[in-house]
Design a protein around this motif. Structure first.
Motif, short mmCIF file in Angstrom:
data_model
loop_
_atom_site.label_atom_id
_atom_site.label_comp_id
_atom_site.label_asym_id
_atom_site.label_seq_id
_atom_site.Cartn_x
_atom_site.Cartn_y
_atom_site.Cartn_z
N CYS A 1 19.85 -6.85 -35.38
CA CYS A 1 20.48 -6.19 -36.52
C CYS A 1 19.39 -5.66 -37.45
N ASP A 2 19.77 -4.70 -38.28
CA ASP A 2 18.82 -4.12 -39.22
C ASP A 2 18.69 -4.92 -40.51
N SER A 3 19.60 -5.88 -40.72
CA SER A 3 19.53 -6.66 -41.97
C SER A 3 20.10 -8.05 -41.76
N GLN A 4 19.69 -8.94 -42.63
CA GLN A 4 20.21 -10.31 -42.63
C GLN A 4 21.71 -10.29 -42.94
N LEU B 1 34.91 -16.70 -30.82
CA LEU B 1 34.26 -15.97 -29.74
C LEU B 1 32.89 -16.56 -29.44
N ALA B 2 32.37 -17.33 -30.38
CA ALA B 2 31.08 -17.99 -30.22
C ALA B 2 31.16 -19.39 -30.80
N ALA B 3 30.53 -20.33 -30.12
CA ALA B 3 30.46 -21.69 -30.64
C ALA B 3 29.41 -21.78 -31.72
N CYS B 4 28.34 -21.02 -31.56
CA CYS B 4 27.21 -21.05 -32.48
C CYS B 4 26.46 -19.73 -32.36
N VAL B 5 25.90 -19.27 -33.47
CA VAL B 5 25.03 -18.10 -33.47
C VAL B 5 23.77 -18.46 -34.24
N ASN B 6 22.63 -18.33 -33.57
CA ASN B 6 21.35 -18.52 -34.24
C ASN B 6 20.89 -17.18 -34.78
N ILE B 7 20.41 -17.18 -36.02
CA ILE B 7 19.87 -15.97 -36.65
C ILE B 7 18.37 -16.17 -36.83
N LEU B 8 17.61 -15.34 -36.13
CA LEU B 8 16.16 -15.41 -36.20
C LEU B 8 15.67 -14.25 -37.07
N PRO B 9 15.24 -14.54 -38.29
CA PRO B 9 14.86 -13.46 -39.22
C PRO B 9 13.48 -12.89 -38.89
N GLN C 1 8.91 1.59 -35.27
CA GLN C 1 8.56 0.19 -35.51
C GLN C 1 9.40 -0.28 -36.69
N ASP C 2 10.19 -1.33 -36.44
CA ASP C 2 11.10 -1.84 -37.47
C ASP C 2 11.07 -3.35 -37.52
N GLU C 3 11.42 -3.87 -38.69
CA GLU C 3 11.69 -5.29 -38.83
C GLU C 3 13.18 -5.47 -38.59
N GLU C 4 13.52 -6.40 -37.72
CA GLU C 4 14.92 -6.65 -37.39
C GLU C 4 15.22 -8.14 -37.45
N VAL C 5 16.48 -8.46 -37.25
CA VAL C 5 16.97 -9.82 -37.21
C VAL C 5 17.61 -10.02 -35.84
#
Length: 106
Positions: free
Chosen positions: A12-15, A30-38, A52-56
């Motif tokens: 994703c493009d943002s948190q 639809l998901a038991a768990c989602v990890n978000i790696l910033p 070149q982008d910063e993503e999540v």
């Protein structure tokens, strides 16, 4: 050996968008768990130029039977025109974790 579980990855493009998609997936079972790696750095070609982008990064834990619904939900809730969606087959893991996933996703 295979299991009836999958991990779906997207960026994703943002948190904010990452949290929105994660919450949507979990709340709709639809998901038991989602990890978000910033703050991952991505380099790719978009519209003919190197970008070149910063993503999540999102790591979505789900069941095989739900993958098509997970993909549809990601595409519907995503801010990108062409969101990354990759599905990884889970071949082994903790049976206790899989039991928990079954409880959460039923």
């Amino acid at each position: 050996m295979s299991t009836p579980y999958r991990m779906v990855m997207t960026t994703c493009d943002s948190q904010d968008n990452a949290r929105h998609i994660a919450a949507h997936l979990v709340l709709n079972k639809l998901a038991a768990c989602v990890n978000i790696l910033p703050k991952i750095e991505s380099i790719y070609v978009w519209q003919g130029k190197v970008t070149q982008d910063e993503e999540v990064k999102l790591l979505v834990k789900t069941k095989s039977a739900l993958v098509s619904k997970v993909i549809a939900a990601i595409q519907a809730e995503h801010t990108y025109d062409v969101p990354e969606v990759q599905v990884i087959e889970v071949t082994a893991g903790s049976q206790q974790y899989f039991n928990w996933m079954e409880e959460v996703l039923n």
